[in-house]
Write a protein that holds these residues in place. Structure first.
Motif, short mmCIF file in Angstrom:
data_model
loop_
_atom_site.label_atom_id
_atom_site.label_comp_id
_atom_site.label_asym_id
_atom_site.label_seq_id
_atom_site.Cartn_x
_atom_site.Cartn_y
_atom_site.Cartn_z
N LYS A 77 35.74 102.12 66.53
CA LYS A 77 36.42 103.41 66.65
C LYS A 77 37.76 103.15 67.29
O LYS A 77 37.84 102.69 68.44
CB LYS A 77 35.61 104.40 67.47
N THR A 78 38.82 103.42 66.55
CA THR A 78 40.17 103.14 67.06
C THR A 78 40.57 104.18 68.11
O THR A 78 39.98 105.27 68.19
CB THR A 78 41.20 103.15 65.91
N ASP A 79 41.60 103.84 68.88
CA ASP A 79 42.10 104.77 69.89
C ASP A 79 42.64 106.05 69.27
O ASP A 79 42.74 107.07 69.95
CB ASP A 79 43.20 104.10 70.73
N ASP A 80 42.98 106.03 67.99
CA ASP A 80 43.42 107.24 67.31
C ASP A 80 42.29 107.90 66.50
O ASP A 80 42.53 108.63 65.55
CB ASP A 80 44.67 106.99 66.46
N GLU A 81 41.04 107.59 66.92
CA GLU A 81 39.84 108.27 66.42
C GLU A 81 39.46 107.96 64.97
O GLU A 81 38.75 108.73 64.35
CB GLU A 81 39.96 109.80 66.59
N GLU A 82 39.90 106.84 64.44
CA GLU A 82 39.51 106.43 63.09
C GLU A 82 38.30 105.50 63.18
O GLU A 82 38.18 104.72 64.14
CB GLU A 82 40.66 105.73 62.38
N LEU A 83 37.41 105.56 62.20
CA LEU A 83 36.23 104.70 62.15
C LEU A 83 36.44 103.59 61.11
O LEU A 83 36.89 103.85 59.99
CB LEU A 83 34.99 105.50 61.79
N ILE A 84 36.10 102.38 61.52
CA ILE A 84 36.21 101.21 60.65
C ILE A 84 34.90 100.45 60.72
O ILE A 84 34.48 100.01 61.80
CB ILE A 84 37.38 100.30 61.09
N MET A 85 34.26 100.28 59.59
CA MET A 85 33.05 99.47 59.52
C MET A 85 33.46 98.00 59.43
O MET A 85 34.39 97.66 58.70
CB MET A 85 32.20 99.86 58.31
N MET A 86 32.79 97.17 60.19
CA MET A 86 33.09 95.73 60.20
C MET A 86 31.79 94.98 59.99
O MET A 86 30.81 95.19 60.70
CB MET A 86 33.72 95.33 61.53
N SER A 87 31.78 94.12 58.98
CA SER A 87 30.63 93.24 58.78
C SER A 87 31.16 91.82 58.71
O SER A 87 32.32 91.60 58.36
CB SER A 87 29.86 93.60 57.51
N TYR A 88 30.34 90.87 59.11
CA TYR A 88 30.76 89.48 58.98
C TYR A 88 29.57 88.56 58.99
O TYR A 88 28.53 88.85 59.53
CB TYR A 88 31.76 89.07 60.07
N ARG A 89 29.78 87.46 58.28
CA ARG A 89 28.85 86.33 58.34
C ARG A 89 29.59 85.23 59.09
O ARG A 89 30.81 85.14 59.00
CB ARG A 89 28.43 85.88 56.94
N GLY A 90 28.84 84.47 59.82
CA GLY A 90 29.48 83.43 60.60
C GLY A 90 28.56 82.25 60.81
O GLY A 90 27.38 82.28 60.45
N ILE A 91 29.13 81.21 61.40
CA ILE A 91 28.39 79.99 61.69
C ILE A 91 28.80 79.48 63.06
O ILE A 91 29.99 79.49 63.40
CB ILE A 91 28.61 78.93 60.59
N ARG A 92 27.80 79.11 63.85
CA ARG A 92 28.04 78.47 65.14
C ARG A 92 27.20 77.21 65.18
O ARG A 92 25.99 77.26 64.96
CB ARG A 92 27.66 79.40 66.29
N ASN A 118 33.79 85.36 58.97
CA ASN A 118 34.68 85.95 57.96
C ASN A 118 34.46 87.46 57.90
O ASN A 118 33.69 87.97 57.10
CB ASN A 118 34.50 85.29 56.59
N PRO A 119 35.18 88.20 58.76
CA PRO A 119 35.03 89.66 58.80
C PRO A 119 35.50 90.34 57.52
O PRO A 119 36.47 89.92 56.88
CB PRO A 119 35.93 90.09 59.97
N VAL A 120 34.80 91.43 57.18
CA VAL A 120 35.18 92.31 56.09
C VAL A 120 35.22 93.72 56.69
O VAL A 120 34.27 94.14 57.37
CB VAL A 120 34.17 92.26 54.93
N PHE A 121 36.31 94.43 56.45
CA PHE A 121 36.48 95.78 56.99
C PHE A 121 36.39 96.80 55.86
O PHE A 121 36.83 96.55 54.74
CB PHE A 121 37.83 95.91 57.69
N GLU A 122 35.82 97.97 56.21
CA GLU A 122 35.72 99.07 55.25
C GLU A 122 35.99 100.36 56.01
O GLU A 122 35.38 100.61 57.06
CB GLU A 122 34.32 99.09 54.64
N ILE A 137 39.64 86.08 58.94
CA ILE A 137 38.78 85.06 59.53
C ILE A 137 38.86 85.23 61.04
O ILE A 137 39.77 85.88 61.56
CB ILE A 137 39.17 83.62 59.13
N SER A 138 37.91 84.63 61.75
CA SER A 138 37.98 84.68 63.21
C SER A 138 37.42 83.41 63.82
O SER A 138 36.63 82.70 63.20
CB SER A 138 37.22 85.90 63.74
N THR A 139 37.88 83.17 65.03
CA THR A 139 37.32 82.13 65.87
C THR A 139 36.46 82.83 66.91
O THR A 139 36.77 83.95 67.32
CB THR A 139 38.41 81.31 66.56
N GLY A 140 35.37 82.19 67.30
CA GLY A 140 34.45 82.84 68.23
C GLY A 140 34.20 82.03 69.48
O GLY A 140 34.39 80.82 69.52
N GLN A 141 33.75 82.75 70.51
CA GLN A 141 33.35 82.14 71.77
C GLN A 141 32.11 82.87 72.27
O GLN A 141 32.10 84.09 72.38
CB GLN A 141 34.47 82.27 72.81
#
Length: 155
Positions: A77-92, A118-122, A137-141
């Motif tokens: 949920k963005t600071d301007d009240e918009e909703l964004i779905m985020m899905s991702y597959r990843g490997i650690r 690898n995030p996908v936004f909708e 793409i993202s790096t994770g910790q």
């Protein structure tokens, strides 16, 4: 011989998730499973800023060698009240002793293991519609209380 220049990355935002203790359904024919509920979190540092709506999940498969495959779905949920779905597959993955330290909740230097997603936004938002049409793409910790990602758009 490369036919095209390598893609460039531009920073989107940092994302930090707070998670519950893992539910452990056990070992199935697919692998050892862990289900982790996302309690919340926040994202920002770029143009897209906001909070993580509590209730997402990370369905993890742990391979025999300790490598973790993620399947995550969360709602932003963005600071301007918009909703964004985020899905991702990843490997650690990493050396067995490093993965064991991560599993115990220890603070481990990110250079000791590999963690990418690898995030996908909708979204239905007109303002953020461009996110529906890009690769990320993202790096994770891994943190003792959750995870942190730096998310980049592939240009």
């Amino acid at each position: 011989m490369a036919y095209f220049d390598a893609p460039k990355l531009s920073f989107l935002f940092d994302l930090e998730l707070v998670v519950e203790k893992a539910h452990l359904p056990g070992t199935t024919p697919i692998g050892t499973r862990r289900i982790i509920r996302v309690e919340g979190g926040h994202f920002g540092g770029g143009e897209v800023i906001g909070n993580v709506v509590p209730g997402g999940d990370d369905w993890i498969t742990v391979r025999e060698d300790g490598t973790i495959i993620q399947d995550v779905r969360i709602l932003l949920k963005t600071d301007d009240e918009e909703l964004i779905m985020m899905s991702y597959r990843g490997i650690r993955t990493g050396e067995k002793d490093v993965l064991a330290r991560l599993d115990r909740g220890e603070d481990v230097n990110v250079e000791e293991y590999y963690f990418r997603t690898n995030p996908v936004f909708e979204t239905a938002s007109e303002k953020y519609d461009w996110m529906n049409k890009r690769i990320f793409i993202s790096t994770g910790q891994r943190l003792p209380t959750g995870v942190k990602y730096s998310v980049y758009q592939v240009d």
